[in-house]
Design a protein around this motif. Structure first.
Motif, PDB file in Angstrom:
ATOM      1  N   TYR A  75      35.857  34.902  36.983  1.00 31.04           N
ATOM      2  CA  TYR A  75      36.740  36.022  36.620  1.00 31.04           C
ATOM      3  C   TYR A  75      37.627  36.324  37.815  1.00 31.04           C
ATOM      4  CZ  TYR A  75      37.763  41.107  36.705  1.00 31.04           C
ATOM      5  OH  TYR A  75      38.355  42.328  36.871  1.00 31.04           O
ATOM      6  N   GLY A  77      41.900  38.074  38.836  1.00 24.05           N
ATOM      7  CA  GLY A  77      42.964  38.894  38.262  1.00 24.05           C
ATOM      8  C   GLY A  77      44.164  39.029  39.154  1.00 24.05           C
ATOM      9  N   GLY A  79      47.474  42.059  39.770  1.00 19.31           N
ATOM     10  CA  GLY A  79      48.172  43.290  39.436  1.00 19.31           C
ATOM     11  C   GLY A  79      49.653  42.999  39.299  1.00 19.31           C
ATOM     12  N   GLN A 109      42.453  38.495  34.387  1.00 19.93           N
ATOM     13  CA  GLN A 109      42.906  39.835  33.992  1.00 19.93           C
ATOM     14  C   GLN A 109      44.255  40.180  34.639  1.00 19.93           C
ATOM     15  OE1 GLN A 109      40.595  43.158  35.660  1.00 19.93           O
ATOM     16  NE2 GLN A 109      40.939  44.315  33.777  1.00 19.93           N
ATOM     17  N   THR A 111      46.460  43.329  35.311  1.00 20.56           N
ATOM     18  CA  THR A 111      46.220  44.771  35.261  1.00 20.56           C
ATOM     19  C   THR A 111      47.531  45.565  35.259  1.00 20.56           C
ATOM     20  OG1 THR A 111      45.984  44.811  37.658  1.00 20.56           O
ATOM     21  CG2 THR A 111      43.975  44.550  36.384  1.00 20.56           C
ATOM     22  N   GLU A 114      46.835  49.235  35.751  1.00 16.85           N
ATOM     23  CA  GLU A 114      46.628  49.619  37.150  1.00 16.85           C
ATOM     24  C   GLU A 114      47.949  49.787  37.882  1.00 16.85           C
ATOM     25  OE1 GLU A 114      45.066  46.471  39.636  1.00 16.85           O
ATOM     26  OE2 GLU A 114      44.669  47.822  41.291  1.00 16.85           O
ATOM     27  N   LYS A 115      48.821  48.796  37.742  1.00 18.16           N
ATOM     28  CA  LYS A 115      50.063  48.840  38.508  1.00 18.16           C
ATOM     29  C   LYS A 115      50.931  50.008  38.051  1.00 18.16           C
ATOM     30  CE  LYS A 115      48.660  46.340  41.170  1.00 18.16           C
ATOM     31  NZ  LYS A 115      48.587  46.300  42.636  1.00 18.16           N
ATOM     32  N   GLN A 197      38.562  47.507  35.528  1.00 13.35           N
ATOM     33  CA  GLN A 197      38.475  46.256  36.303  1.00 13.35           C
ATOM     34  C   GLN A 197      37.044  45.692  36.304  1.00 13.35           C
ATOM     35  OE1 GLN A 197      41.047  45.884  39.697  1.00 13.35           O
ATOM     36  NE2 GLN A 197      39.670  44.519  40.789  1.00 13.35           N
ATOM     37  N   GLN A 222      39.720  43.543  47.372  1.00 15.36           N
ATOM     38  CA  GLN A 222      39.214  43.993  46.065  1.00 15.36           C
ATOM     39  C   GLN A 222      37.717  44.294  46.078  1.00 15.36           C
ATOM     40  OE1 GLN A 222      41.263  44.516  43.234  1.00 15.36           O
ATOM     41  NE2 GLN A 222      42.784  44.318  44.860  1.00 15.36           N
TER      42      GLN A 222
HETATM   43  N1  TRP Z   1      43.376  44.886  41.243  1.00 19.13           N
HETATM   44  C1  TRP Z   1      43.896  43.545  41.433  1.00 19.13           C
HETATM   45  C2  TRP Z   1      45.287  43.634  42.080  1.00 19.13           C
HETATM   46  O1  TRP Z   1      45.852  44.665  42.254  1.00 19.13           O
HETATM   47  C3  TRP Z   1      43.965  42.776  40.150  1.00 19.13           C
HETATM   48  C4  TRP Z   1      42.604  42.326  39.682  1.00 19.13           C
HETATM   49  C5  TRP Z   1      41.955  42.724  38.550  1.00 19.13           C
HETATM   50  C6  TRP Z   1      41.775  41.365  40.305  1.00 19.13           C
HETATM   51  N2  TRP Z   1      40.779  42.089  38.426  1.00 19.13           N
HETATM   52  C7  TRP Z   1      40.620  41.251  39.474  1.00 19.13           C
HETATM   53  C8  TRP Z   1      41.899  40.593  41.466  1.00 19.13           C
HETATM   54  C9  TRP Z   1      39.597  40.363  39.819  1.00 19.13           C
HETATM   55  C10 TRP Z   1      40.875  39.717  41.791  1.00 19.13           C
HETATM   56  C11 TRP Z   1      39.730  39.617  40.980  1.00 19.13           C
HETATM   57  O2  TRP Z   1      45.846  42.614  42.412  1.00 19.13           O
END
Ligand code: TRP
Length: 387
Positions: A75, A77, A79, A109, A111, A114-115, A197, A222
């Motif tokens: 997993y 992600g 932003g 993911q 996000t 979030e952003k 998240q 993170q």
């Molecule tokens: N919060 C991360 C960002 O701002 C995005 C993110 C969501 C993420 N899930 C994650 C990054 C899992 C690494 C792993 O970039």
């Protein structure tokens, strides 16, 4: 006070990664662990041997389970608040390596929620658009479409919300304040966000109806999110997610990381060869005041951003990097030649990436997951039925 900051919302200063290991309570990746991975994967990625992926949580457990026939999924992600630069791509290249070597699923993911919540000037519509734009850069890296699920939080809101609720109920406001430094002026979406998240760390368990191990490759900033995930998920009957954590690709200028908000410090995947040339030629180096002095005294790779780009991304061959290092410190390799070499390599990489990125537009649907919510047509259907 340390002269650097590493939180999910801010990364700045000269980062002391040993100190981070201590403060965050993460485990360093040592040679023994690297050998253990190599037993399974037969090759080992230079990001491991060079300790760019330098820390982890519970990686040994992940490998134990894998060897017992209980494979994990990945997993990670992004932003989506703007264009992608090389610093973003680095952990994804490693994630693809893990996917290939272990033949496992990746859940990715985006996000946009979030952003939107954390970036005062970003509209929700623009964050959502960046989800799709950034997905092209992810797909361009060649992830296996059969094993890769990319989703925007907005598009998967139903599943995420339903499970985030259970997570949120187990986290207090004071924990959020202590973990993220949020205070009373934070908007209430920011306070809730981390529970969203956490959900992808159990998404396979939800789908399969049994616990499936999860490992999260991510940049070290993170970790606070997943520290909380690890506290809460066992209380709900799930495994703690494991992680494997990397450093930041530094800024092309002195100090700090490559930053999307300071365009000249970063190389973006959409940059043209001319822009790359200009940025690298303006980079901060470990060179001396003149060529003459440099021939006498040599350069200083340990402070040089150009050398770091070679070491962390573009010169992963061990013999080649040794030659660059020794020619530099010996005064034989001057900054102009070293920069040119880097410019060639970056542009070669970007040329291929940009081609793949174009092709990704035709295959993006093979990767994206979306919950279809179209209230208008649902209501229309209902009306037709009751007539
Ligand atoms: N919060 C991360 C960002 O701002 C995005 C993110 C969501 C993420 N899930 C994650 C990054 C899992 C690494 C792993 O970039």
């Amino acid at each position: 006070m340390p002269n650097f900051i590493v939180t999910p919302w801010e990364v700045s200063g000269e980062i002391d990664y040993d100190k981070i290991i201590q403060e965050f309570g993460i485990e360093p990746i040592d040679d023994k662990l690297i050998s253990r991975i190599k037993e399974i994967t037969s090759e080992i990625h230079p990001f491991l041997t060079r300790k760019i992926f330098f820390a982890h949580r519970d990686l040994n457990w992940i490998l134990d389970e894998y060897q017992k026939g209980n494979p994990f999924y990945l997993y990670t992600g992004r932003g989506p608040s703007g264009d992608i630069h090389l610093g973003h791509i680095m952990p994804w290249i490693f994630t693809k390596w893990l996917q290939d070597k272990f033949n496992v699923e990746l859940w990715f993911q985006l996000t946009d929620d979030e952003k939107f919540l954390f970036n005062q000037s970003l509209s929700l519509e623009d964050a959502y658009k960046y989800s799709y734009d950034n997905a092209l850069d992810i797909i361009a890296l060649g992830f296996d479409p059969k094993n890769t699920f990319i989703f925007s939080d907005i598009d998967l809101a139903g599943t995420l919300y339903r499970n985030a609720l259970k997570i949120a109920k187990k986290i207090t406001f004071s924990t959020i304040k202590a973990t993220f430094g949020l205070n009373n002026s934070a908007n209430i979406g920011q306070i809730f966000y981390t529970s969203i998240q956490t959900v992808p760390a159990i998404i396979k368990s939800l789908i399969e109806g049994r616990n499936v191990p999860c490992i999260i490759p991510h940049a070290v900033d993170q970790d606070p999110h997943f520290r909380l995930s690890r506290d809460v998920l066992p209380k709900l009957g799930y495994y703690k997610p494991a992680s494997i954590q990397c450093m930041f690709l530094p800024s092309l200028q002195q100090g700090g990381k490559m930053s999307a908000s300071m365009k000249h410090t970063a190389i973006f995947t959409k940059d043209t060869p001319d822009i790359v040339k200009k940025k690298v030629n303006n980079a901060f180096t470990g060179g001396q005041a003149s060529a003459k002095i440099q021939r006498e005294l040599g350069g200083n790779p340990s402070i040089c951003s150009v050398y770091k780009y070679h070491f962390m991304f573009f010169t992963l061959d061990n013999d080649e990097i040794k030659i660059i290092h020794s020619r530099c410190t010996g005064g034989d390799l001057l900054c102009g030649e070293c920069k040119n070499n880097l410019i060639q390599k970056i542009n070669k990489f970007l040329l291929k990436h940009q081609e793949q990125r174009e092709k990704a537009k035709d295959i993006i649907e093979n990767y994206l997951l979306k919950e279809k919510v179209d209230l208008k047509s649902i209501i229309k259907e209902k009306m037709e039925k009751s007539n």
